[in-house]
Design a protein around this motif. Sequence first.
Motif, short mmCIF file in Angstrom:
data_model
loop_
_atom_site.label_atom_id
_atom_site.label_comp_id
_atom_site.label_asym_id
_atom_site.label_seq_id
_atom_site.Cartn_x
_atom_site.Cartn_y
_atom_site.Cartn_z
N ARG A 181 46.98 41.49 32.72
CA ARG A 181 45.92 42.47 32.94
C ARG A 181 45.10 42.13 34.20
O ARG A 181 44.79 43.02 34.99
N MET A 182 44.78 40.87 34.37
CA MET A 182 43.98 40.48 35.54
C MET A 182 44.76 40.84 36.81
O MET A 182 44.18 41.34 37.78
N GLU A 183 46.05 40.60 36.80
CA GLU A 183 46.87 40.93 37.98
C GLU A 183 46.89 42.44 38.23
O GLU A 183 46.77 42.90 39.36
N GLN A 184 47.01 43.18 37.14
CA GLN A 184 47.01 44.64 37.25
C GLN A 184 45.69 45.13 37.86
O GLN A 184 45.69 45.93 38.80
N TRP A 185 44.58 44.62 37.33
CA TRP A 185 43.27 45.08 37.83
C TRP A 185 43.01 44.59 39.25
O TRP A 185 42.34 45.25 40.03
N GLU A 186 43.54 43.44 39.58
CA GLU A 186 43.37 42.95 40.95
C GLU A 186 44.02 43.95 41.91
O GLU A 186 43.45 44.30 42.95
N ARG A 187 45.20 44.42 41.53
CA ARG A 187 45.89 45.42 42.36
C ARG A 187 45.14 46.75 42.35
O ARG A 187 44.91 47.35 43.40
N GLU A 188 44.73 47.20 41.16
CA GLU A 188 44.20 48.56 41.04
C GLU A 188 42.73 48.67 41.40
O GLU A 188 42.26 49.71 41.85
N ILE A 189 41.95 47.62 41.13
CA ILE A 189 40.50 47.74 41.30
C ILE A 189 39.97 46.86 42.43
O ILE A 189 39.31 47.36 43.33
N GLY A 190 40.28 45.57 42.38
CA GLY A 190 39.73 44.76 43.46
C GLY A 190 39.87 43.27 43.26
O GLY A 190 40.30 42.80 42.20
N PRO A 191 39.50 42.51 44.28
CA PRO A 191 39.75 41.07 44.31
C PRO A 191 38.90 40.29 43.29
O PRO A 191 39.20 39.13 43.02
N GLU A 192 37.86 40.94 42.75
CA GLU A 192 37.05 40.22 41.76
C GLU A 192 37.85 39.88 40.51
O GLU A 192 37.42 39.09 39.67
N PHE A 193 39.03 40.50 40.37
CA PHE A 193 39.87 40.21 39.20
C PHE A 193 40.92 39.14 39.48
O PHE A 193 41.76 38.86 38.64
N ARG A 194 40.87 38.54 40.65
CA ARG A 194 41.90 37.54 41.00
C ARG A 194 42.01 36.48 39.90
O ARG A 194 41.02 35.84 39.56
N PRO A 195 43.21 36.31 39.35
CA PRO A 195 43.35 35.33 38.26
C PRO A 195 43.08 33.91 38.75
O PRO A 195 43.42 33.57 39.88
N SER A 196 42.47 33.12 37.91
CA SER A 196 42.20 31.73 38.29
C SER A 196 43.52 30.96 38.32
O SER A 196 44.46 31.28 37.60
N ASP A 197 43.56 29.94 39.14
CA ASP A 197 44.77 29.12 39.23
C ASP A 197 45.08 28.46 37.88
O ASP A 197 46.23 28.33 37.48
N LEU A 198 44.03 28.06 37.21
CA LEU A 198 44.24 27.39 35.92
C LEU A 198 44.94 28.32 34.93
O LEU A 198 45.86 27.92 34.22
#
Length: 708
Positions: free
Chosen positions: A676-693
């Motif tokens: 989901r975080m990856e999807q929202w990063e693509r669709e909405i913005g960089p604030e959803f970038r998944p953490s490395d951990l």
Amino acid sequence: HASPEQPFNLGGSDVADTQSGVTDLKVEDGIAIVTVNNPPVNALGAAVRDGVAARMREAAADPATEAVVLICAGRTFFAGADITEFGKPPKGIPLGELVTLIEDMPKPVVAAIHGTALGGGLEMALGCHYRVAVPSARVGLPEVKLGILPGAGGTQRLPRIVGVERALEMITSGEHVPAPKAKEAGLIDELAPEEGLRQAALDFAKRLVAEGKGPRKVRDLSDKVEAARGKPEVFADFAKANARRFRGFEAPAACIEAVKAAVELPFEQGIAKERDLFLKLVAGTQSKAQRYVFFAEREVRKIPDLPDDTPTLPVNSVGIIGAGTMGGGIAMNFLNAGIPVTIVEMKQEALDRGLSVIRKNYEASAAKGRLKPEDVEKRMSLITGTLDFEALSTPDLVIEAVYENMDIKKDVFRRLDKIAKPGAILASNTSYLNVDEIASVTSRPESVIGMHFFSPANVMKLLEVVRAEKASKEVVATAVKLAPKIGKIGVLVGVCYGFVGNRMLAERQREANRLVEEGAMPWDVDRVLYEFGLPMGPFAMSDLAGLDIGWSRETSKGETLREKLCEMDRRGQKTGAGFYDYDANRKATPSPIVEQMVLDHSKQKGITRRQISDAEILERLIYPMINEGAKILEEGKAIRASDIDMVWINGYGWPVYRGGPMFYADTVGLENVLARMEQWEREIGPEFRPSDLLRRKVEAGETFTGAA
Ligand code: TC6
């Protein structure tokens, strides 16, 4: 156990210990004394159960003994089943069978109780034929707090002694009942002198023998359960009366069903019913979460670089700067713990108001019977209010609770630095600001930390102890150890904007606002979180706190919904309207005005509104929080995932049965959160970038907590 004249003695046993080092059998004056020693709390693990079973069989077979005393060494009677065994393959004699074995003993068995007889511990005592306890002992069935029910006969035996209503109350609340009260309820037969339990139990057993009294089985008592037969409304009424307390939890309903079975079914069938219900609960996610929380609450005190023997500083007096809502609430924690407080304000009026609020709070508690009337005065006598900043030269700890503004805080700390005695701990109650920066204006940054209390500070259990970079180990260890003394769960966190709790909250708030722009209504967002188990959603919360915190007409840009509401004087509950409309009893209803405002607002921003499902609302609110939690871990701002969960459970009302956001993430699957975080990063913005951990955990097939 408490009796110093009879130290626990493994070697001196009269019967060879063939099976287990944790149990011992000794014969004295024809009485078999079975002693258990399994530190720290005599949890009923497999070795204990098998050992007790063996000792009981030996005592039964020994013609030289006529009665048995069951007693524990160390600080307590059995504190319950060994919680770490749940969910693992069964070993040893099951607890329920052991309780029955004791109840079926041909000779009377007396339980000798000190400390706490909890859960399986009380069930063991209920299998015994008689119970003797010291006055300081407490008994209870707290299983419900672990998401289970008493599964070793407790739901069947307790109502047979104390009656159905008292049993329902005890089993669904998990309360610890003091021995004198338990005696009134018939649960304890005799109170023993505090320091002479062993002797008293022995004498009690000898008296039974002399009077020719044999085993008295609780299972055979029937009058109390018969009295409730044919009255199903007792159970329905009880469930209804406690609906708020039970909301979302699975265990209370099962507890009620089990007690009902005690009334309606023969004993054996009741036990079978209890067993079924227990097995279902113990395998479920709620119980897993609640057991995880039990250990997480204890884990929080363990700081890797601050071993238990780290020196601490005395905190025998406290100074508080600011007598507002926060300062007053903070003060109450110390007064409750008997620690004197000096509270400093700038204006007499504010000081008087602050002190009178504290008094009113205590008086309200006294009126509800939660506080003895004389304790109101006792606590008030511990607080000194003053306008004189110089009074802060004596306390061991000073907590600043002034307006949340860096310049103001720095100014306070500069002054404090000049006045506070050497070695005093200087703490800021800031909820966002950089504590290192605050510390930098003093000549003693080693003494400065953050102690972030949560409003209402006399109620909420969370304390974020903010570890400033230069704070000494003594200072940090002192604050961590102080937390439980003032009734708090202290979680050590690192310096970052908003620390753990508010930093994650900001993610949720951003998405809540955005969901309302995209298509949801504020009450949809609130309802989804309420149904998830939180006490309220962000918009109801804002209305409660007041929408105009930090807002002024002069500086308002009128851009956000909140600003627009403030400009209309809809400033929350206090003005009778905010996101919701409020009636005279502060009951909220969705507002048609706000609904129109929301529609206009989206239009203004050029957003075409869409239907948003409850499931999407929940994910959008919670997954970014989880992702932020992962970043917090990655940056070392929290020690472990379970510490983050403690912040959310104790500071924000996250439902215990969901274990906290990080545990919850494990239950939904980290790969789902990541996707989901990856999807929202693509669709909405960089604030959803998944953490490395988060990524690494998914790749390694690991979880955050290892407990879900
Ligand atoms: C049950 O009985 C179900 C029966 C049905 C079966 C079919 N197991 O709390 P403390 C550990 S359910 C394993 O700091 P206190 C604890 O983690 C059980 N471990 O001490 C800690 O370990 P650490 C129903 C346990 O003096 C250490 O012991 N019973 C258990 O502040 C010391 O504990 C309960 O729910 C356990 N049962 O408080 C009672 N209990 O040092 C649970 C404790 O490694 N226990 N540990 O961190 C308590 O409420 C409290 O421990 C206390 C003592 C009031 C007994």
